[in-house]
Write a protein that holds these residues in place. Sequence first.
Motif, PDB file in Angstrom:
ATOM      1  N   VAL A  55      58.193  60.852   1.713  1.00  0.00           N
ATOM      2  CA  VAL A  55      56.805  60.205   2.113  1.00  0.00           C
ATOM      3  C   VAL A  55      56.552  60.291   3.709  1.00  0.00           C
ATOM      4  N   HIS A  56      57.611  59.960   4.700  1.00  0.00           N
ATOM      5  CA  HIS A  56      57.518  59.997   5.902  1.00  0.00           C
ATOM      6  C   HIS A  56      57.091  61.607   6.448  1.00  0.00           C
ATOM      7  N   THR A  57      57.578  62.521   5.951  1.00  0.00           N
ATOM      8  CA  THR A  57      57.227  63.667   6.609  1.00  0.00           C
ATOM      9  C   THR A  57      55.927  64.103   5.875  1.00  0.00           C
ATOM     10  N   ALA A  59      53.260  61.930   5.298  1.00  0.00           N
ATOM     11  CA  ALA A  59      52.210  61.326   5.737  1.00  0.00           C
ATOM     12  C   ALA A  59      52.347  61.649   7.146  1.00  0.00           C
ATOM     13  N   GLY A  60      53.400  61.815   7.882  1.00  0.00           N
ATOM     14  CA  GLY A  60      53.418  62.543   9.324  1.00  0.00           C
ATOM     15  C   GLY A  60      52.495  63.928   9.364  1.00  0.00           C
ATOM     16  N   ALA A  61      53.001  64.895   8.492  1.00  0.00           N
ATOM     17  CA  ALA A  61      52.323  66.099   8.430  1.00  0.00           C
ATOM     18  C   ALA A  61      50.996  66.063   8.280  1.00  0.00           C
ATOM     19  N   LEU A  62      50.279  64.968   7.463  1.00  0.00           N
ATOM     20  CA  LEU A  62      48.725  65.017   7.196  1.00  0.00           C
ATOM     21  C   LEU A  62      48.050  64.300   8.596  1.00  0.00           C
ATOM     22  N   VAL A  63      49.071  63.645   9.165  1.00  0.00           N
ATOM     23  CA  VAL A  63      48.334  63.116  10.676  1.00  0.00           C
ATOM     24  C   VAL A  63      47.859  64.579  11.386  1.00  0.00           C
ATOM     25  N   LEU A  64      48.675  65.445  11.446  1.00  0.00           N
ATOM     26  CA  LEU A  64      48.481  66.645  12.245  1.00  0.00           C
ATOM     27  C   LEU A  64      47.263  67.505  11.419  1.00  0.00           C
ATOM     28  N   LEU A 102      47.359  62.747  22.284  1.00  0.00           N
ATOM     29  CA  LEU A 102      48.597  63.629  22.665  1.00  0.00           C
ATOM     30  C   LEU A 102      49.730  63.224  21.361  1.00  0.00           C
ATOM     31  N   PHE A 103      49.690  62.029  21.131  1.00  0.00           N
ATOM     32  CA  PHE A 103      50.737  61.590  20.314  1.00  0.00           C
ATOM     33  C   PHE A 103      50.492  62.072  18.874  1.00  0.00           C
ATOM     34  N   ILE A 104      49.103  62.100  18.398  1.00  0.00           N
ATOM     35  CA  ILE A 104      49.060  62.424  16.872  1.00  0.00           C
ATOM     36  C   ILE A 104      49.274  63.838  16.744  1.00  0.00           C
ATOM     37  N   GLN A 107      53.848  64.316  17.920  1.00  0.00           N
ATOM     38  CA  GLN A 107      54.818  63.349  17.123  1.00  0.00           C
ATOM     39  C   GLN A 107      55.142  64.354  15.826  1.00  0.00           C
ATOM     40  N   PRO A 108      54.168  64.808  15.158  1.00  0.00           N
ATOM     41  CA  PRO A 108      54.340  65.410  13.791  1.00  0.00           C
ATOM     42  C   PRO A 108      54.805  66.891  14.102  1.00  0.00           C
ATOM     43  N   VAL A 109      54.473  67.528  15.252  1.00  0.00           N
ATOM     44  CA  VAL A 109      54.963  68.821  15.587  1.00  0.00           C
ATOM     45  C   VAL A 109      56.633  68.531  15.717  1.00  0.00           C
ATOM     46  N   GLY A 111      58.545  66.176  14.735  1.00  0.00           N
ATOM     47  CA  GLY A 111      59.366  65.866  13.355  1.00  0.00           C
ATOM     48  C   GLY A 111      59.538  67.189  12.672  1.00  0.00           C
ATOM     49  N   LEU A 112      58.462  67.814  12.356  1.00  0.00           N
ATOM     50  CA  LEU A 112      58.411  69.113  11.719  1.00  0.00           C
ATOM     51  C   LEU A 112      59.816  70.347  12.302  1.00  0.00           C
ATOM     52  N   LEU A 113      59.624  70.224  13.560  1.00  0.00           N
ATOM     53  CA  LEU A 113      60.795  71.213  14.315  1.00  0.00           C
ATOM     54  C   LEU A 113      61.852  70.708  14.099  1.00  0.00           C
ATOM     55  N   ALA A 114      62.002  69.258  14.187  1.00  0.00           N
ATOM     56  CA  ALA A 114      63.326  68.711  14.064  1.00  0.00           C
ATOM     57  C   ALA A 114      64.253  68.878  12.550  1.00  0.00           C
ATOM     58  N   LEU A 115      63.115  68.912  11.585  1.00  0.00           N
ATOM     59  CA  LEU A 115      63.322  69.011  10.258  1.00  0.00           C
ATOM     60  C   LEU A 115      63.742  70.501  10.070  1.00  0.00           C
ATOM     61  N   ASN A 116      63.128  71.463  10.541  1.00  0.00           N
ATOM     62  CA  ASN A 116      63.497  72.868  10.414  1.00  0.00           C
ATOM     63  C   ASN A 116      64.880  73.320  11.260  1.00  0.00           C
ATOM     64  N   LEU A 145      65.713  67.407  19.225  1.00  0.00           N
ATOM     65  CA  LEU A 145      64.310  67.175  18.789  1.00  0.00           C
ATOM     66  C   LEU A 145      64.327  65.718  18.241  1.00  0.00           C
ATOM     67  N   GLU A 146      65.352  65.372  17.321  1.00  0.00           N
ATOM     68  CA  GLU A 146      65.283  63.944  16.745  1.00  0.00           C
ATOM     69  C   GLU A 146      65.421  62.960  17.689  1.00  0.00           C
ATOM     70  N   ASP A 147      66.154  63.092  18.780  1.00  0.00           N
ATOM     71  CA  ASP A 147      66.159  62.254  19.935  1.00  0.00           C
ATOM     72  C   ASP A 147      64.771  61.907  20.556  1.00  0.00           C
ATOM     73  N   VAL A 148      64.171  63.215  20.889  1.00  0.00           N
ATOM     74  CA  VAL A 148      62.862  62.936  21.364  1.00  0.00           C
ATOM     75  C   VAL A 148      61.772  62.435  20.583  1.00  0.00           C
ATOM     76  N   HIS A 149      61.783  62.828  19.220  1.00  0.00           N
ATOM     77  CA  HIS A 149      60.815  62.293  18.123  1.00  0.00           C
ATOM     78  C   HIS A 149      61.285  60.783  17.863  1.00  0.00           C
ATOM     79  N   GLY A 150      62.584  60.409  17.935  1.00  0.00           N
ATOM     80  CA  GLY A 150      62.920  59.012  17.806  1.00  0.00           C
ATOM     81  C   GLY A 150      62.335  57.794  18.742  1.00  0.00           C
TER      82      GLY A 150
HETATM   83  C1  HEM Z   1      52.761  60.547  13.357  1.00  0.00           C
HETATM   84  C2  HEM Z   1      53.779  61.043  12.587  1.00  0.00           C
HETATM   85  C3  HEM Z   1      55.275  60.506  12.698  1.00  0.00           C
HETATM   86  C4  HEM Z   1      55.726  59.125  13.341  1.00  0.00           C
HETATM   87  C5  HEM Z   1      55.175  58.152  13.638  1.00  0.00           C
HETATM   88  C6  HEM Z   1      57.252  59.533  13.061  1.00  0.00           C
HETATM   89  C7  HEM Z   1      58.177  58.378  13.447  1.00  0.00           C
HETATM   90  C8  HEM Z   1      59.473  58.537  13.303  1.00  0.00           C
HETATM   91  C9  HEM Z   1      60.491  57.707  13.607  1.00  0.00           C
HETATM   92  C10 HEM Z   1      60.008  56.189  14.243  1.00  0.00           C
HETATM   93  C11 HEM Z   1      61.707  58.093  13.437  1.00  0.00           C
HETATM   94  C12 HEM Z   1      63.033  57.354  13.326  1.00  0.00           C
HETATM   95  C13 HEM Z   1      63.706  57.789  14.536  1.00  0.00           C
HETATM   96  C14 HEM Z   1      64.880  56.864  14.707  1.00  0.00           C
HETATM   97  O1  HEM Z   1      65.444  56.198  13.735  1.00  0.00           O
HETATM   98  O2  HEM Z   1      65.717  57.306  15.708  1.00  0.00           O
HETATM   99  C15 HEM Z   1      61.625  59.320  12.606  1.00  0.00           C
HETATM  100  C16 HEM Z   1      62.554  60.167  12.011  1.00  0.00           C
HETATM  101  C17 HEM Z   1      62.573  61.465  11.879  1.00  0.00           C
HETATM  102  N1  HEM Z   1      61.169  61.975  11.397  1.00  0.00           N
HETATM  103 FE1  HEM Z   1      59.098  61.189  12.060  1.00  0.00          FE
HETATM  104  N2  HEM Z   1      57.480  60.734  12.434  1.00  0.00           N
HETATM  105  C18 HEM Z   1      56.328  61.273  12.180  1.00  0.00           C
HETATM  106  C19 HEM Z   1      56.076  62.573  11.668  1.00  0.00           C
HETATM  107  C20 HEM Z   1      57.049  63.489  10.988  1.00  0.00           C
HETATM  108  C21 HEM Z   1      56.994  64.463  10.489  1.00  0.00           C
HETATM  109  C22 HEM Z   1      55.545  65.091  10.299  1.00  0.00           C
HETATM  110  C23 HEM Z   1      58.227  65.086  10.294  1.00  0.00           C
HETATM  111  C24 HEM Z   1      58.677  66.314   9.562  1.00  0.00           C
HETATM  112  C25 HEM Z   1      58.043  67.050   8.917  1.00  0.00           C
HETATM  113  C26 HEM Z   1      59.228  63.887  10.732  1.00  0.00           C
HETATM  114  C27 HEM Z   1      60.570  64.190  10.480  1.00  0.00           C
HETATM  115  C28 HEM Z   1      61.575  63.316  11.080  1.00  0.00           C
HETATM  116  C29 HEM Z   1      63.007  63.604  10.902  1.00  0.00           C
HETATM  117  C30 HEM Z   1      63.680  64.785  10.407  1.00  0.00           C
HETATM  118  C31 HEM Z   1      63.376  62.141  11.288  1.00  0.00           C
HETATM  119  C32 HEM Z   1      64.714  61.865  11.488  1.00  0.00           C
HETATM  120  C33 HEM Z   1      65.407  61.214  10.048  1.00  0.00           C
HETATM  121  C34 HEM Z   1      66.538  60.634  10.022  1.00  0.00           C
HETATM  122  O3  HEM Z   1      67.183  59.883  10.975  1.00  0.00           O
HETATM  123  O4  HEM Z   1      67.456  61.034   9.150  1.00  0.00           O
HETATM  124  N3  HEM Z   1      58.747  62.989  11.334  1.00  0.00           N
HETATM  125  N4  HEM Z   1      60.207  59.572  12.895  1.00  0.00           N
END
Ligand code: HEM
Length: 184
Positions: A55-57, A59-64, A102-104, A107-109, A111-116, A145-150
Amino acid sequence: MSTTFSTPSTLARYSGPAVFFHWAVFLLIATAYAAIELKGFLPKGSASRALSMSVHTWAGALVLVLAVPRLLWRLVRGAPAPEPGPRWMQLLGSAMHFVLYLFIFAQPVLGLLALNADGHLLTVPGLGIELPSLVAQSKDLKEILEDVHGTLGTAFYMVIGLHAIAALFHHYMLGDNTLRRMWR
Ligand code: HEM
Ligand code: HEM
């Protein structure tokens, strides 16, 4: 809040599509945040934890997906001129909107790169179609990437909160049209 970072406009309010994009993206971001927070409480290896991540990935991808037509619409149609107020407040509002845009995208990019980088692909729910990976698998890259995304995700709790407080301040304390013109 004001909106001055692109084409000055004579619009009195935000257009229907701009309002739709704003609130749809808000709901998706709220869903992405709720799902990733919930994931932390679910048992490792459980189906519910995997669903939360999915659901996270998504919802996030749909933001992009929505961010692209949203930005194009904004660039073509512009936005209403700021409500009357001090110049510093209008500039602050404008800067805030720029950062939120910038964030919208970022952030999804990220996240997607971190997943890949972690060796996973984004799979379209129900169809099982896997989107190709954008980067090679790498533990180091994944961690960065996970650090920066988090970190960005955490910082934006605050930015989004300030933006929402500013909107409510305009509505309830200044009594201007800022919230109404982004409502419907
Ligand atoms: C606007 C959209 C998004 C927001 C606001 C968001 C926000 C977050 C937040 C707050 C965390 C937790 C970080 C932590 O605990 O340190 C997280 C983790 C993560 N997100 Fe996102 N994210 C978004 C989109 C995405 C997308 C599109 C993907 C992948 C397609 C993604 C993949 C991940 C991954 C792989 C993690 C690490 C999960 C883990 O700790 O196991 N995110 N994201
Ligand atoms: C994830 C959350 C949010 C994001 C990413 C976001 C993003 C944005 C952006 C980029 C704009 C500028 C619109 C444009 O020029 O196209 C904007 C305007 C606006 N937002 Fe948000 N927003 C969020 C949440 C909220 C919330 C929760 C509220 C209200 C409580 C709100 C109220 C407003 C208002 C009233 C405007 C119009 C400001 C003006 O006319 O100067 N937003 N938002």
